[in-house]
Scaffold this motif. Structure first.
Motif, PDB file in Angstrom:
ATOM      1  N   PRO A 161       2.692  -1.634  -0.480  1.00  0.00           N
ATOM      2  CA  PRO A 161       2.969  -0.340  -1.115  1.00  0.00           C
ATOM      3  C   PRO A 161       4.006   0.474  -0.347  1.00  0.00           C
ATOM      4  O   PRO A 161       4.180   0.319   0.874  1.00  0.00           O
ATOM      5  CB  PRO A 161       1.602   0.368  -1.081  1.00  0.00           C
TER       6      PRO A 161
ATOM      7  N   ASP B 251       5.074   0.714  -7.321  1.00  0.00           N
ATOM      8  CA  ASP B 251       4.909   1.241  -5.959  1.00  0.00           C
ATOM      9  C   ASP B 251       4.903   0.130  -4.907  1.00  0.00           C
ATOM     10  O   ASP B 251       4.507   0.363  -3.757  1.00  0.00           O
ATOM     11  CB  ASP B 251       3.602   2.036  -5.851  1.00  0.00           C
ATOM     12  N   LEU B 252       5.322  -1.080  -5.293  1.00  0.00           N
ATOM     13  CA  LEU B 252       5.365  -2.222  -4.374  1.00  0.00           C
ATOM     14  C   LEU B 252       6.819  -2.672  -4.245  1.00  0.00           C
ATOM     15  O   LEU B 252       7.284  -3.553  -4.978  1.00  0.00           O
ATOM     16  CB  LEU B 252       4.503  -3.379  -4.892  1.00  0.00           C
TER      17      LEU B 252
ATOM     18  N   LYS C 213      -2.073   6.645  -2.990  1.00  0.00           N
ATOM     19  CA  LYS C 213      -3.016   6.354  -4.074  1.00  0.00           C
ATOM     20  C   LYS C 213      -4.198   5.529  -3.562  1.00  0.00           C
ATOM     21  O   LYS C 213      -5.347   5.738  -3.978  1.00  0.00           O
ATOM     22  CB  LYS C 213      -2.293   5.636  -5.206  1.00  0.00           C
TER      23      LYS C 213
ATOM     24  N   ILE D  85      -4.906  -5.138  -4.229  1.00  0.00           N
ATOM     25  CA  ILE D  85      -3.874  -4.550  -5.077  1.00  0.00           C
ATOM     26  C   ILE D  85      -2.987  -5.660  -5.648  1.00  0.00           C
ATOM     27  O   ILE D  85      -3.030  -6.804  -5.202  1.00  0.00           O
ATOM     28  CB  ILE D  85      -3.043  -3.512  -4.300  1.00  0.00           C
TER      29      ILE D  85
ATOM     30  N   VAL E 168      -2.811   1.061  -7.615  1.00  0.00           N
ATOM     31  CA  VAL E 168      -1.422   0.930  -7.158  1.00  0.00           C
ATOM     32  C   VAL E 168      -0.608   0.164  -8.200  1.00  0.00           C
ATOM     33  O   VAL E 168      -0.786  -1.044  -8.361  1.00  0.00           O
ATOM     34  CB  VAL E 168      -1.355   0.218  -5.801  1.00  0.00           C
TER      35      VAL E 168
ATOM     36  N   GLY F 137       2.310   4.575  -2.995  1.00  0.00           N
ATOM     37  CA  GLY F 137       1.236   3.620  -3.248  1.00  0.00           C
ATOM     38  C   GLY F 137       0.121   3.734  -2.239  1.00  0.00           C
ATOM     39  O   GLY F 137      -1.070   3.674  -2.592  1.00  0.00           O
TER      40      GLY F 137
END
Length: 319
Positions: free
Chosen positions: A192, A185-186, A199, A142, A181, A196
């Motif tokens: 995450p 969402d981080l 997902k 990600i 992600v 996240g």
């Protein structure tokens, strides 16, 4: 995403659950997932709801205490080389049928990010040599907010390497996790949040479902043996009574739709019912909102019965 008086309850026969498929979540802190259990929380829920009998395996256990299956091999801060140094022992100990590998994040801000694809390729070769019959799902990593170009270069390099292994007959499957992600969402730019991780779970779930046998076959309940019903009288008065019935799914598979049957005392009829639809004396089917029951879940319906005589219910059956 993927390439390559209270009446007694009557319990009906439930199909014996198959042996669980051992799945090893493997990687670093993104696999470990902190106190919320990472993607493993929602992935386990999705698999159980789909009737898959799986067992996450590994030497570590993290996540909320309510999480049904907390085992994994996600080691915070670890690089590809550190996983490589330990993976054979883990595979021998836990013999997974399926491996979920997300690794390389810590290599991106290490001393040799350019060599990470080569190290990953060697790690996957070691896994497939030790466990040639296991399905090995390897994901692109990600995003990292402050190292996006490095991450993109790594992901672009590993995909053809992994596809070549699948083309050569190894059970290696590429999962494109990077677009799943968003950076939003981080919270810290690396790990995450719950959204996240959810997902990520969806992407893993879709990949697993695309490879037959990777998480076994959905458990199918036997006809007429998929649920239980417990009926009880909750109140009575001159000329009628009130009752409640609890419907439970005791199986390892999600239940879609249920029908409960019982009889009333002579002369009684159902005058009002909630949480289901009634016909005959008496057949109750689920309402639109409570027909789907996850493994172990329950729902209730209730009714009023009008008539003379003592309140009573026969043993209820459920299918």
């Amino acid at each position: 995403m993927l390439t390559a008086p209270p009446a007694a309850a009557e319990q009906s026969t439930v199909e014996e659950a198959a042996d669980p498929v051992r799945v090893m979540p493997l990687g670093d802190s993104i696999t470990q997932g902190g106190s919320i259990g990472g993607y493993r929380l929602d992935l386990g829920t999705k698999l159980r709801a789909a009737g898959r009998t799986v067992d996450f395996v590994g030497s570590l256990a993290d996540g909320p205490s309510s999480m049904p299956d907390r085992n994994h091999e996600g080691h915070p801060g670890w690089t590809i080389a550190q996983v490589d140094a330990n993976v054979v022992n883990w595979l021998r100990t836990y013999t997974p049928r399926t491996v979920l590998l997300h690794i390389g994040t810590n290599d991106m801000y290490g001393s040799d990010p350019g060599g990470a694809p080569r190290r990953l390729s060697a790690l996957v070769d070691k896994i497939t040599a030790q466990a040639p019959n296991a399905n090995v799902f390897v994901s692109t990593i990600i995003p990292i907010r402050f190292a996006d170009a490095t991450v993109r270069n790594y992901n672009a390099a590993i995909v053809p390497l992994l596809r070549a292994k699948g083309a050569a007959g190894k059970r290696v499957h590429v999962v494109d996790m990077y677009p799943s992600v968003p950076v939003s969402d981080l919270p810290d730019g690396i790990h995450p949040n719950a959204a996240g991780y959810s997902k990520m779970a969806t992407t893993w779930f879709n990949a697993l479902n695309s490879v037959p046998g990777s998480v076994g076959d959905p458990q199918q309940p036997q006809p007429g043996g998929s649920c239980t019903a417990t009926a009880q009288v909750t109140g009575d008065w001159n000329g009628g009574f009130q009752a409640e019935v609890t419907v439970t799914n005791p199986t390892a598979a999600a239940l879609t739709g249920w029908t409960v049957r019982f009889t009333l005392p002579g002369g009684h009829t159902v005058s009002q019912l909630w949480g289901g639809a009634a016909s005959g004396s008496v057949v109750v089917t689920n309402a639109p909102y409570n027909g789907v029951l996850a493994p172990g879940a329950s729902t209730t319906f209730g009714f009023l019965a009008a008539g003379s005589g003592a309140p009573a219910l026969s043993a209820a059956t459920c299918a």
